[in-house]
Design a protein around this motif. Sequence first.
Motif, PDB file in Angstrom:
ATOM      1  N   GLY A  42      58.464  38.453  43.615  1.00 40.10           N
ATOM      2  CA  GLY A  42      58.622  37.228  44.162  1.00 40.10           C
ATOM      3  C   GLY A  42      57.114  36.684  44.497  1.00 40.10           C
ATOM      4  O   GLY A  42      56.070  37.598  44.778  1.00 40.10           O
ATOM      5  N   PRO A  43      56.752  35.528  44.768  1.00 45.54           N
ATOM      6  CA  PRO A  43      55.538  34.886  45.090  1.00 45.54           C
ATOM      7  C   PRO A  43      55.047  35.322  46.476  1.00 45.54           C
ATOM      8  O   PRO A  43      55.910  35.960  47.307  1.00 45.54           O
ATOM      9  CB  PRO A  43      55.856  33.419  45.279  1.00 45.54           C
ATOM     10  N   ASN A  44      53.850  35.052  46.674  1.00 37.77           N
ATOM     11  CA  ASN A  44      53.447  35.618  48.195  1.00 37.77           C
ATOM     12  C   ASN A  44      54.311  34.672  49.248  1.00 37.77           C
ATOM     13  O   ASN A  44      54.518  33.542  49.058  1.00 37.77           O
ATOM     14  CB  ASN A  44      51.946  35.073  48.001  1.00 37.77           C
ATOM     15  N   GLY A  95      57.590  29.335  38.410  1.00 38.10           N
ATOM     16  CA  GLY A  95      57.927  27.933  38.319  1.00 38.10           C
ATOM     17  C   GLY A  95      59.184  27.576  37.661  1.00 38.10           C
ATOM     18  O   GLY A  95      60.107  26.787  37.949  1.00 38.10           O
ATOM     19  N   TRP A  96      59.406  28.685  36.842  1.00 40.32           N
ATOM     20  CA  TRP A  96      60.662  28.644  35.767  1.00 40.32           C
ATOM     21  C   TRP A  96      61.911  28.408  36.604  1.00 40.32           C
ATOM     22  O   TRP A  96      62.873  27.994  36.493  1.00 40.32           O
ATOM     23  CB  TRP A  96      60.530  29.643  35.126  1.00 40.32           C
ATOM     24  N   LEU A  97      61.735  29.188  38.016  1.00 40.22           N
ATOM     25  CA  LEU A  97      63.000  29.388  38.769  1.00 40.22           C
ATOM     26  C   LEU A  97      62.903  28.375  39.893  1.00 40.22           C
ATOM     27  O   LEU A  97      63.724  28.251  41.038  1.00 40.22           O
ATOM     28  CB  LEU A  97      62.806  30.632  39.599  1.00 40.22           C
ATOM     29  N   ASP A 135      54.340  28.800  42.973  1.00 39.88           N
ATOM     30  CA  ASP A 135      53.488  29.922  43.413  1.00 39.88           C
ATOM     31  C   ASP A 135      52.125  29.867  42.715  1.00 39.88           C
ATOM     32  O   ASP A 135      51.884  29.867  41.460  1.00 39.88           O
ATOM     33  CB  ASP A 135      54.066  31.427  43.008  1.00 39.88           C
ATOM     34  N   GLU A 136      51.090  29.433  43.531  1.00 43.87           N
ATOM     35  CA  GLU A 136      49.868  29.466  43.122  1.00 43.87           C
ATOM     36  C   GLU A 136      49.381  30.744  42.392  1.00 43.87           C
ATOM     37  O   GLU A 136      48.633  30.639  41.554  1.00 43.87           O
ATOM     38  CB  GLU A 136      48.644  28.664  43.931  1.00 43.87           C
ATOM     39  N   ASP A 137      49.449  31.596  43.020  1.00 40.21           N
ATOM     40  CA  ASP A 137      48.953  32.971  42.846  1.00 40.21           C
ATOM     41  C   ASP A 137      49.630  33.421  41.481  1.00 40.21           C
ATOM     42  O   ASP A 137      48.791  34.163  40.648  1.00 40.21           O
ATOM     43  CB  ASP A 137      49.026  34.125  43.990  1.00 40.21           C
ATOM     44  N   ALA A 138      50.649  33.164  41.423  1.00 38.40           N
ATOM     45  CA  ALA A 138      51.479  33.741  40.033  1.00 38.40           C
ATOM     46  C   ALA A 138      50.690  32.928  38.964  1.00 38.40           C
ATOM     47  O   ALA A 138      50.641  33.742  37.763  1.00 38.40           O
ATOM     48  CB  ALA A 138      53.014  33.277  40.125  1.00 38.40           C
ATOM     49  N   ALA A 139      50.014  31.915  39.097  1.00 38.67           N
ATOM     50  CA  ALA A 139      49.607  31.134  37.981  1.00 38.67           C
ATOM     51  C   ALA A 139      48.182  32.066  37.339  1.00 38.67           C
ATOM     52  O   ALA A 139      47.838  31.908  36.482  1.00 38.67           O
ATOM     53  CB  ALA A 139      49.069  29.678  38.227  1.00 38.67           C
TER      54      ALA A 139
END
Lengths: 257, 431
Positions: free
Chosen positions: A34-36, A242-244, A248-252
Amino acid sequence: MLSIKNLHASVEDKEILKGINLEIKAGEVHAIMGPNGSGKSTLSQVLAGNEAFEVTEGEVTLNGQNLLELETEERAREGIFLAFQYPVEIPGVSNLQFLRTAVNAMRKHRGEEDMNAAEFMKLAREVCKQVDLDPSFLKRGVNEGFSGGEKKRNEIMQALLLQPKLAILDETDSGLDIDALKVVADGVNALRSPDRAILMVTHYQRLLNHIVPDYVHVLAGGRIIKSGGRELALELEEKGYGWLGIKDEDAADAPAN
Amino acid sequence: MKPAPTLSSAFLHPAGQSLPQPLLALRKQRAAALLGMPLPTRKTENWKYSARHLKLADDMAISLPAEGKTGTSLAVPGYKVVFLNGVMLPEASEFPDLDGITITSFSDLDEQEARELAGRLDHTLTPQSVQLAQLNSARFEDGLLIRLQPDAVLDQPLYIIHEVNADASGSAFPRIFVDAGRHSRLTLVEEFISSGSNGQAQVLVNAVTEFCLDEGAHLTSIRLDMEGDSIQHIGATGVRQQRNSRFESHCVGFGGALRRHDLQVRLEGEGAECKLNGVVVAQGAQHYDNHTNIEHVVGHCNSEETYRNIAADQAHVVFNGRIHIHPDAQKSNAEMNNKNLLLSNGAEIDTKPELEIYADDVKCAHGATIGQLDKTSVFYLVSRGIGRREAHVLLTMAFINELVAQIPVPAVRETAQTRLNQFFEATFQEA
């Protein structure tokens, strides 16, 4: 083994977990991604019993026992182990003294005799070797002056030593280079057994290349919004959070490996 | 406003007359100087936090008799000198029989030696700051002069056991003077202990130890303050150091009704260095007050000071660390570090670093902190199954371990460790 039902938890009156449901059986490896800020670390801390978090609703049982009624140390003795995202440095307490005290506290709980110094030393050296830590680390203060990777290996070493029923790994992959990641993954894989469950909390999927989970869950906004098999992690890597429908900026910025 | 209470004249009655004339004369002179001395109040700067613990009842004034049995002291191996109630017991002592070292009672000195000594006593201490401790010079029954000839090396530590019997009210005034010749070496261990206590008796221990280090002498002083709760202890240690000498001090103190120790070091010859370590633990309603003072009189000297204090329950600990760098003391290097740990909301620690620097080319660093046990560290330990109480003990020990580990005599380190463990067991009793 572990059953979480409608778990809500807050810190300083801010609700972080908003109804978590999760069942983990012995022998299974689950990954929570999961994102931060989604509540991953909060979940780990709540399970381990950090008093900074308040459970406002829901229940958690470990082999039928109400976990939320137990003190942190009692949870540990019942088999909960948390590998910390940020292991604490404790100068003045040697790693050896710390580990031996912990092992003997567990033994006492099981009605066993204390382990003597020589026996313990032998065991400690063995587990050090397993995570590629020089035994000289045993003599140093707990995590004192350890590099990021050494701290994480020290956490896994403790898990190998304490042989928990449920090992929770909180971002154990963060801050590791690829070699260290492999050592840590080998340690975790050595923990896998039919009577033990592992819960991995991670931001990135790269750890899951080395420790292949049976189930993957996506945590966002304090709830598990999607569960699946290991292919879910690969899909996440490809498409991003983002797909979900989550930002999440960090995921990028996730490294491509 | 009513006048401040003064030191009762009962405390200035001379006692034992066995001393040689020059020392008797010195005592009389000191007594005259202390007559009418106002007792410190909370307005007295260097007794600000301790004055309220000072309770000098008249029946404490009488010197306790130097008789009776000594307790634990006999277990100490090697060279030892046993003091009971402030007076040396030769039969319980074991003196080194080595060339170059003489250990003599003040009362056994001849007229000439006594005159010389009388001229040197109290010169390591700044009189106005240790006035109360100097009551010792008006009252000592006897004392011990330890002389090391140039190059003399004592092969083992010399223990001095200061035992006081707390069955009856009274006071004890042990006095030691160490004269270390050029390039001599000595490790001196002072253990302050007490035996018996009926809870009613009020006992004052007023101990003064002085060290003079000649050029290149190396002296290590280890001091364990382990007297019973009821004892009021007012002590002072004074040190003067000549060129290239080294003085190392390790103090471990346990609180009591009143504990006050002044440690004063004068660096008077270039290249001299001192290292002062101190640990204080106090619990219940105990009190402990350390005042240290390092005088960099000349340049090119080093001082390093590290004190750690722990206060539990309603205990009260004071640390005042003064460093004074004189105008000509260029290239002085002074470091002072004091960390404090409060284990309960009712405990109090007052710390004050005091730096006076009159030279411009010096290095002088100081730091003082006060904190509590770190919650994150406690969580980390208990998350491994370690009990909460044990986690608290481990973390509290961790706070002082580094200093205890530096005590250079293993047997003393063990004694300190055992007593500290007892302290922690009592502090973190299971609720």
